[in-house]
Design a protein around this motif. Structure first.
Motif, PDB file in Angstrom:
ATOM      1  N   ALA A 105       0.284   7.722 -24.938  1.00  0.00           N
ATOM      2  CA  ALA A 105      -0.500   6.489 -24.838  1.00  0.00           C
ATOM      3  C   ALA A 105      -1.657   6.522 -25.830  1.00  0.00           C
ATOM      4  O   ALA A 105      -1.927   5.532 -26.517  1.00  0.00           O
ATOM      5  N   MET A 106      -2.329   7.669 -25.932  1.00  0.00           N
ATOM      6  CA  MET A 106      -3.414   7.809 -26.905  1.00  0.00           C
ATOM      7  C   MET A 106      -2.883   7.666 -28.335  1.00  0.00           C
ATOM      8  O   MET A 106      -3.546   7.066 -29.182  1.00  0.00           O
ATOM      9  N   ARG A 107      -1.703   8.173 -28.597  1.00  0.00           N
ATOM     10  CA  ARG A 107      -1.091   8.024 -29.926  1.00  0.00           C
ATOM     11  C   ARG A 107      -0.886   6.545 -30.240  1.00  0.00           C
ATOM     12  O   ARG A 107      -1.218   6.077 -31.327  1.00  0.00           O
ATOM     13  N   VAL A 108      -0.371   5.792 -29.280  1.00  0.00           N
ATOM     14  CA  VAL A 108      -0.143   4.358 -29.475  1.00  0.00           C
ATOM     15  C   VAL A 108      -1.470   3.637 -29.719  1.00  0.00           C
ATOM     16  O   VAL A 108      -1.559   2.774 -30.605  1.00  0.00           O
ATOM     17  N   LEU A 109      -2.511   3.995 -28.971  1.00  0.00           N
ATOM     18  CA  LEU A 109      -3.822   3.384 -29.186  1.00  0.00           C
ATOM     19  C   LEU A 109      -4.330   3.666 -30.594  1.00  0.00           C
ATOM     20  O   LEU A 109      -4.792   2.754 -31.288  1.00  0.00           O
ATOM     21  N   ARG A 110      -4.235   4.913 -31.024  1.00  0.00           N
ATOM     22  CA  ARG A 110      -4.706   5.281 -32.371  1.00  0.00           C
ATOM     23  C   ARG A 110      -3.900   4.568 -33.449  1.00  0.00           C
ATOM     24  O   ARG A 110      -4.461   4.094 -34.433  1.00  0.00           O
ATOM     25  N   GLU A 111      -2.590   4.474 -33.266  1.00  0.00           N
ATOM     26  CA  GLU A 111      -1.752   3.767 -34.239  1.00  0.00           C
ATOM     27  C   GLU A 111      -2.120   2.284 -34.318  1.00  0.00           C
ATOM     28  O   GLU A 111      -1.930   1.645 -35.358  1.00  0.00           O
ATOM     29  N   ALA A 112      -2.647   1.736 -33.238  1.00  0.00           N
ATOM     30  CA  ALA A 112      -3.074   0.335 -33.211  1.00  0.00           C
ATOM     31  C   ALA A 112      -4.504   0.174 -33.725  1.00  0.00           C
ATOM     32  O   ALA A 112      -5.048  -0.927 -33.721  1.00  0.00           O
ATOM     33  N   GLY A 113      -5.121   1.279 -34.152  1.00  0.00           N
ATOM     34  CA  GLY A 113      -6.465   1.222 -34.702  1.00  0.00           C
ATOM     35  C   GLY A 113      -7.579   1.309 -33.680  1.00  0.00           C
ATOM     36  O   GLY A 113      -8.720   0.970 -33.975  1.00  0.00           O
ATOM     37  N   ALA A 114      -7.271   1.772 -32.478  1.00  0.00           N
ATOM     38  CA  ALA A 114      -8.272   1.868 -31.412  1.00  0.00           C
ATOM     39  C   ALA A 114      -8.468   3.322 -31.005  1.00  0.00           C
ATOM     40  O   ALA A 114      -7.509   4.081 -30.931  1.00  0.00           O
ATOM     41  N   ASP A 115      -9.711   3.685 -30.734  1.00  0.00           N
ATOM     42  CA  ASP A 115      -9.984   5.053 -30.280  1.00  0.00           C
ATOM     43  C   ASP A 115     -10.136   5.141 -28.768  1.00  0.00           C
ATOM     44  O   ASP A 115     -10.389   6.201 -28.224  1.00  0.00           O
ATOM     45  N   SER A 116      -9.969   3.989 -28.084  1.00  0.00           N
ATOM     46  CA  SER A 116     -10.070   3.972 -26.626  1.00  0.00           C
ATOM     47  C   SER A 116      -9.330   2.748 -26.090  1.00  0.00           C
ATOM     48  O   SER A 116      -9.015   1.809 -26.836  1.00  0.00           O
ATOM     49  N   LEU A 117      -9.081   2.767 -24.806  1.00  0.00           N
ATOM     50  CA  LEU A 117      -8.438   1.629 -24.147  1.00  0.00           C
ATOM     51  C   LEU A 117      -9.317   0.382 -24.251  1.00  0.00           C
ATOM     52  O   LEU A 117      -8.836  -0.712 -24.543  1.00  0.00           O
ATOM     53  N   SER A 118     -10.623   0.547 -24.064  1.00  0.00           N
ATOM     54  CA  SER A 118     -11.520  -0.609 -24.148  1.00  0.00           C
ATOM     55  C   SER A 118     -11.568  -1.178 -25.561  1.00  0.00           C
ATOM     56  O   SER A 118     -11.644  -2.407 -25.735  1.00  0.00           O
ATOM     57  N   ALA A 119     -11.491  -0.357 -26.588  1.00  0.00           N
ATOM     58  CA  ALA A 119     -11.461  -0.852 -27.967  1.00  0.00           C
ATOM     59  C   ALA A 119     -10.168  -1.624 -28.230  1.00  0.00           C
ATOM     60  O   ALA A 119     -10.173  -2.655 -28.904  1.00  0.00           O
ATOM     61  N   PHE A 120      -9.069  -1.134 -27.673  1.00  0.00           N
ATOM     62  CA  PHE A 120      -7.781  -1.812 -27.821  1.00  0.00           C
ATOM     63  C   PHE A 120      -7.831  -3.204 -27.194  1.00  0.00           C
ATOM     64  O   PHE A 120      -7.444  -4.195 -27.809  1.00  0.00           O
ATOM     65  N   VAL A 121      -8.350  -3.298 -25.971  1.00  0.00           N
ATOM     66  CA  VAL A 121      -8.441  -4.581 -25.284  1.00  0.00           C
ATOM     67  C   VAL A 121      -9.435  -5.499 -26.002  1.00  0.00           C
ATOM     68  O   VAL A 121      -9.178  -6.694 -26.185  1.00  0.00           O
ATOM     69  N   GLY A 122     -10.543  -4.934 -26.456  1.00  0.00           N
ATOM     70  CA  GLY A 122     -11.558  -5.718 -27.147  1.00  0.00           C
ATOM     71  C   GLY A 122     -11.074  -6.347 -28.441  1.00  0.00           C
ATOM     72  O   GLY A 122     -11.619  -7.349 -28.889  1.00  0.00           O
ATOM     73  N   ALA A 123     -10.051  -5.778 -29.040  1.00  0.00           N
ATOM     74  CA  ALA A 123      -9.473  -6.355 -30.254  1.00  0.00           C
ATOM     75  C   ALA A 123      -8.532  -7.515 -29.928  1.00  0.00           C
ATOM     76  O   ALA A 123      -8.116  -8.240 -30.834  1.00  0.00           O
TER      77      ALA A 123
END
Length: 141
Positions: free
Chosen positions: A64-82
Motif C-alpha cells: 500500500a505504501m508503494r502504491v502511495l509513493r508511486e502516486a506521488g504521495a508520502d502518506s494516506l492524507s497526502a494521497f486523499v488531499g490530491a
C-alpha cells in the motif's frame, strides 16, 4: 483534483452503501479504509469511483505504501488531499472523508464524518470514534 458533485439521492445511497459494506470483511486492496470504505462512500455520494486503477494493486501495508509513493504521495492524507478539497475539520459534513491517527504501518486511517461522530473501518467491520479524533477533513461533493 477531481471535481465532484453529490447526487440528489446521496443520503439514501450512503445508507445503502454503509449497509453493503457491513457484509464485507477487511481485506487490503479490496475492502480497507481507502478502497472499500472511503472510495465506496465517495462513489455512493457522487457516482465517481476514485479507486479505479488502485483496487487490487496492493495486498498489505508495505505494498500500500508503494502504491502511495508511486502516486506521488508520502502518506494516506497526502494521497486523499490530491484528490479531494480539504476543509477545516469543524466544517466537515455528513459523508465527508477524514483522517484519524491509527496504530499500524500507515499511522493514519480514513474515516467518514456522520451526525454523531466518525465511522471508521476496523478488522471486524465498522467502528466509531469521537469527532474530536478528526485530524484532517476532505469535502465529498
Amino acid at each position: 483534483m477531481t471535481e465532484l458533485r453529490r447526487l440528489d439521492d446521496w443520503r439514501a445511497r450512503l445508507a445503502a452503501e454503509m449497509d453493503r459494506q457491513r457484509r464485507d470483511p477487511f481485506a487490503w486492496g479490496q475492502h480497507d479504509c481507502a478502497i472499500g470504505f472511503a472510495a465506496g462512500i465517495v462513489e455512493a455520494l457522487t457516482g465517481v469511483d476514485l479507486s479505479e486503477g488502485y483496487r487490487g494493486t496492493y495486498d498489505g501495508p508495505r505494498s500500500a505504501m508503494r502504491v502511495l509513493r508511486e502516486a506521488g504521495a508520502d502518506s494516506l492524507s497526502a494521497f486523499v488531499g490530491a484528490r479531494l478539497p480539504e476543509v477545516l475539520p469543524a466544517f466537515a459534513n455528513v459523508g465527508d472523508i477524514g483522517i484519524v491517527a491509527a496504530e499500524g504501518p500507515l499511522d493514519e486511517a480514513l474515516c467518514m464524518i456522520d451526525a454523531s461522530g466518525l465511522v471508521v473501518m476496523t478488522e471486524q467491520g465498522h467502528g466509531r470514534r469521537p469527532r474530536a479524533d478528526l485530524i484532517r477533513a476532505f469535502k465529498v461533493g
